[in-house]
Motif scaffolding. Structure first.
Motif, PDB file in Angstrom:
ATOM      1  N   ALA A  29       0.803  -1.228   0.000  1.00 44.28           N
ATOM      2  CA  ALA A  29       0.000   0.000   0.000  1.00 44.28           C
ATOM      3  C   ALA A  29       0.838   1.282   0.000  1.00 44.28           C
ATOM      4  O   ALA A  29       0.680   2.124  -0.896  1.00 44.28           O
ATOM      5  CB  ALA A  29      -0.964  -0.009   1.187  1.00 44.28           C
ATOM      6  N   LEU A  30       1.700   1.461   0.981  1.00 44.93           N
ATOM      7  CA  LEU A  30       2.471   2.710   1.068  1.00 44.93           C
ATOM      8  C   LEU A  30       3.473   2.861  -0.074  1.00 44.93           C
ATOM      9  O   LEU A  30       3.526   3.933  -0.698  1.00 44.93           O
ATOM     10  CB  LEU A  30       3.170   2.826   2.422  1.00 44.93           C
ATOM     11  CG  LEU A  30       2.263   3.001   3.639  1.00 44.93           C
ATOM     12  CD1 LEU A  30       3.091   3.162   4.900  1.00 44.93           C
ATOM     13  CD2 LEU A  30       1.317   4.164   3.471  1.00 44.93           C
ATOM     14  N   PRO A  31       4.275   1.826  -0.381  1.00 49.37           N
ATOM     15  CA  PRO A  31       5.198   2.008  -1.500  1.00 49.37           C
ATOM     16  C   PRO A  31       4.486   2.234  -2.838  1.00 49.37           C
ATOM     17  O   PRO A  31       4.982   2.981  -3.681  1.00 49.37           O
ATOM     18  CB  PRO A  31       6.009   0.714  -1.541  1.00 49.37           C
ATOM     19  CG  PRO A  31       5.700  -0.028  -0.324  1.00 49.37           C
ATOM     20  CD  PRO A  31       4.494   0.559   0.306  1.00 49.37           C
ATOM     21  N   LEU A  32       3.314   1.624  -3.016  1.00 45.21           N
ATOM     22  CA  LEU A  32       2.581   1.823  -4.262  1.00 45.21           C
ATOM     23  C   LEU A  32       2.066   3.259  -4.370  1.00 45.21           C
ATOM     24  O   LEU A  32       2.172   3.892  -5.428  1.00 45.21           O
ATOM     25  CB  LEU A  32       1.424   0.836  -4.372  1.00 45.21           C
ATOM     26  CG  LEU A  32       0.628   0.888  -5.675  1.00 45.21           C
ATOM     27  CD1 LEU A  32       1.529   0.624  -6.881  1.00 45.21           C
ATOM     28  CD2 LEU A  32      -0.511  -0.116  -5.640  1.00 45.21           C
ATOM     29  N   LEU A  33       1.554   3.796  -3.281  1.00 38.06           N
ATOM     30  CA  LEU A  33       1.122   5.203  -3.291  1.00 38.06           C
ATOM     31  C   LEU A  33       2.315   6.133  -3.520  1.00 38.06           C
ATOM     32  O   LEU A  33       2.216   7.119  -4.256  1.00 38.06           O
ATOM     33  CB  LEU A  33       0.402   5.552  -1.993  1.00 38.06           C
ATOM     34  CG  LEU A  33      -1.006   4.988  -1.850  1.00 38.06           C
ATOM     35  CD1 LEU A  33      -1.552   5.280  -0.458  1.00 38.06           C
ATOM     36  CD2 LEU A  33      -1.929   5.563  -2.913  1.00 38.06           C
ATOM     37  N   TRP A  34       3.446   5.834  -2.868  1.00 38.74           N
ATOM     38  CA  TRP A  34       4.671   6.607  -3.085  1.00 38.74           C
ATOM     39  C   TRP A  34       5.046   6.575  -4.565  1.00 38.74           C
ATOM     40  O   TRP A  34       5.340   7.610  -5.159  1.00 38.74           O
ATOM     41  CB  TRP A  34       5.813   6.043  -2.227  1.00 38.74           C
ATOM     42  CG  TRP A  34       7.151   6.621  -2.544  1.00 38.74           C
ATOM     43  CD1 TRP A  34       7.683   7.782  -2.059  1.00 38.74           C
ATOM     44  CD2 TRP A  34       8.153   6.069  -3.418  1.00 38.74           C
ATOM     45  NE1 TRP A  34       8.947   7.985  -2.585  1.00 38.74           N
ATOM     46  CE2 TRP A  34       9.249   6.945  -3.416  1.00 38.74           C
ATOM     47  CE3 TRP A  34       8.208   4.924  -4.195  1.00 38.74           C
ATOM     48  CZ2 TRP A  34      10.399   6.704  -4.160  1.00 38.74           C
ATOM     49  CZ3 TRP A  34       9.365   4.684  -4.941  1.00 38.74           C
ATOM     50  CH2 TRP A  34      10.439   5.578  -4.918  1.00 38.74           C
ATOM     51  N   PHE A  35       5.006   5.376  -5.151  1.00 41.30           N
ATOM     52  CA  PHE A  35       5.337   5.203  -6.560  1.00 41.30           C
ATOM     53  C   PHE A  35       4.428   6.063  -7.441  1.00 41.30           C
ATOM     54  O   PHE A  35       4.889   6.760  -8.343  1.00 41.30           O
ATOM     55  CB  PHE A  35       5.213   3.723  -6.939  1.00 41.30           C
ATOM     56  CG  PHE A  35       5.268   3.478  -8.418  1.00 41.30           C
ATOM     57  CD1 PHE A  35       6.482   3.446  -9.080  1.00 41.30           C
ATOM     58  CD2 PHE A  35       4.110   3.286  -9.162  1.00 41.30           C
ATOM     59  CE1 PHE A  35       6.537   3.232 -10.445  1.00 41.30           C
ATOM     60  CE2 PHE A  35       4.157   3.071 -10.527  1.00 41.30           C
ATOM     61  CZ  PHE A  35       5.378   3.044 -11.179  1.00 41.30           C
ATOM     62  N   ILE A  36       3.139   6.010  -7.201  1.00 39.82           N
ATOM     63  CA  ILE A  36       2.176   6.766  -8.015  1.00 39.82           C
ATOM     64  C   ILE A  36       2.444   8.264  -7.918  1.00 39.82           C
ATOM     65  O   ILE A  36       2.505   8.967  -8.932  1.00 39.82           O
ATOM     66  CB  ILE A  36       0.730   6.422  -7.603  1.00 39.82           C
ATOM     67  CG1 ILE A  36       0.398   4.978  -7.995  1.00 39.82           C
ATOM     68  CG2 ILE A  36      -0.266   7.396  -8.223  1.00 39.82           C
ATOM     69  CD1 ILE A  36      -0.876   4.440  -7.384  1.00 39.82           C
ATOM     70  N   VAL A  37       2.632   8.767  -6.703  1.00 41.43           N
ATOM     71  CA  VAL A  37       2.883  10.206  -6.527  1.00 41.43           C
ATOM     72  C   VAL A  37       4.204  10.608  -7.180  1.00 41.43           C
ATOM     73  O   VAL A  37       4.279  11.626  -7.879  1.00 41.43           O
ATOM     74  CB  VAL A  37       2.847  10.591  -5.023  1.00 41.43           C
ATOM     75  CG1 VAL A  37       3.292  12.032  -4.821  1.00 41.43           C
ATOM     76  CG2 VAL A  37       1.452  10.375  -4.454  1.00 41.43           C
ATOM     77  N   MET A  38       5.246   9.804  -6.978  1.00 38.18           N
ATOM     78  CA  MET A  38       6.546  10.136  -7.577  1.00 38.18           C
ATOM     79  C   MET A  38       6.480  10.088  -9.105  1.00 38.18           C
ATOM     80  O   MET A  38       7.074  10.935  -9.780  1.00 38.18           O
ATOM     81  CB  MET A  38       7.629   9.175  -7.062  1.00 38.18           C
ATOM     82  CG  MET A  38       7.950   9.349  -5.592  1.00 38.18           C
ATOM     83  SD  MET A  38       8.641  10.973  -5.191  1.00 38.18           S
ATOM     84  CE  MET A  38      10.326  10.746  -5.731  1.00 38.18           C
ATOM     85  N   LYS A  39       5.759   9.137  -9.630  1.00 35.79           N
ATOM     86  CA  LYS A  39       5.616   9.032 -11.096  1.00 35.79           C
ATOM     87  C   LYS A  39       4.862  10.254 -11.639  1.00 35.79           C
ATOM     88  O   LYS A  39       5.251  10.831 -12.653  1.00 35.79           O
ATOM     89  CB  LYS A  39       4.876   7.733 -11.438  1.00 35.79           C
ATOM     90  CG  LYS A  39       4.917   7.370 -12.883  1.00 35.79           C
ATOM     91  CD  LYS A  39       6.273   6.827 -13.290  1.00 35.79           C
ATOM     92  CE  LYS A  39       6.223   6.315 -14.711  1.00 35.79           C
ATOM     93  NZ  LYS A  39       7.309   6.770 -15.518  1.00 35.79           N
ATOM     94  N   LEU A  40       3.806  10.662 -10.932  1.00 36.34           N
ATOM     95  CA  LEU A  40       3.044  11.847 -11.346  1.00 36.34           C
ATOM     96  C   LEU A  40       3.891  13.117 -11.264  1.00 36.34           C
ATOM     97  O   LEU A  40       3.701  14.050 -12.047  1.00 36.34           O
ATOM     98  CB  LEU A  40       1.782  11.994 -10.502  1.00 36.34           C
ATOM     99  CG  LEU A  40       0.696  10.946 -10.750  1.00 36.34           C
ATOM    100  CD1 LEU A  40      -0.432  11.087  -9.723  1.00 36.34           C
ATOM    101  CD2 LEU A  40       0.155  11.047 -12.173  1.00 36.34           C
ATOM    102  N   MET A  41       4.809  13.156 -10.317  1.00 37.94           N
ATOM    103  CA  MET A  41       5.702  14.308 -10.172  1.00 37.94           C
ATOM    104  C   MET A  41       6.837  14.290 -11.201  1.00 37.94           C
ATOM    105  O   MET A  41       7.602  15.245 -11.298  1.00 37.94           O
ATOM    106  CB  MET A  41       6.299  14.345  -8.759  1.00 37.94           C
ATOM    107  CG  MET A  41       5.303  14.674  -7.677  1.00 37.94           C
ATOM    108  SD  MET A  41       5.960  14.488  -5.990  1.00 37.94           S
ATOM    109  CE  MET A  41       7.468  15.416  -6.016  1.00 37.94           C
ATOM    110  N   GLY A  42       6.974  13.186 -11.937  1.00 36.76           N
ATOM    111  CA  GLY A  42       8.036  13.073 -12.931  1.00 36.76           C
ATOM    112  C   GLY A  42       9.382  12.699 -12.361  1.00 36.76           C
ATOM    113  O   GLY A  42      10.406  12.869 -13.020  1.00 36.76           O
TER     114      GLY A  42
END
Length: 190
Positions: free
Chosen positions: A68-81
């Motif tokens: 859960a937490l690493p996946l959300l981190w991944f999504i936010v970081m990917k959206l931030m480029g």
């Protein structure tokens, strides 16, 4: 089987994610001060990430709690480029899946499962620096676009497989220590 969350659990999860994301981000910011720090910052990130992951793992011990937490981190970081190189995002997805598979394989209710999968989940944040060790030339070229050439050249001297191994070993140790501290604070048993 899916269990619904109470408002308190949902709030706790959101707090854990905010802590996870902000603390990991804070470990990255001083990277501009020293190429050596940037090469080894995942050690600090793993230490700070393991606590919130342990909290989530102990809160709901079912499918998805390790990811859960690493996946959300991944999504936010990917959206931030911030995960611009394929090795970064592929590595992150692999680490997320491995953490969840290990969590399920060891048994979600097992303390050993929490201990191992929390460390693996915390290592997900290290994937942002993996290209330094395996795609050094491209990583340094991209770093030179953001920083000065002197910094980028110094960074390339740390892009060796032995530094990757050192970073991973130190990150595992740091995440393990953090997980045990979180385990004691939260009084996790079984």
């Amino acid at each position: 089987m899916f269990q619904s969350w109470t408002k308190k659990e949902a709030g706790k999860f959101i707090l854990c994610f905010i802590l996870f994301f902000v603390l990991v981000l804070l470990t990255e910011l001083p990277g501009y001060l020293s190429p050596l720090y940037w090469a080894l910052h995942p050690v600090c990130a793993a230490f700070l990430a393991a606590g919130p992951v342990t909290c989530v793992l102990s809160m709901k011990r079912g499918f998805g709690s390790a990811a859960a937490l690493p996946l959300l981190w991944f999504i936010v970081m990917k959206l931030m480029g911030e995960l611009g190189m394929p090795l970064m995002w592929i590595g992150a997805l692999v680490m997320i899946v491995v953490a969840e598979v290990v969590h399920m394989a060891l048994g979600c209710d097992n303390l050993r499962s929490i201990r191992v999968s929390a460390v693996l989940a915390a290592l997900t944040t290290s994937t942002i620096i993996w290209p330094l060790y395996f795609q050094t030339k491209e990583f340094v070229t991209r770093a030179a676009d953001e920083m000065n050439q002197t910094y980028a050249s110094a960074l390339s001297s740390y892009g060796k497989p032995v530094m990757f191994i050192l970073m991973i070993v130190l990150s595992v140790i740091a995440a393990t220590v953090s997980e045990r501290i979180a385990e004691r604070i939260m009084k996790i048993e079984k």
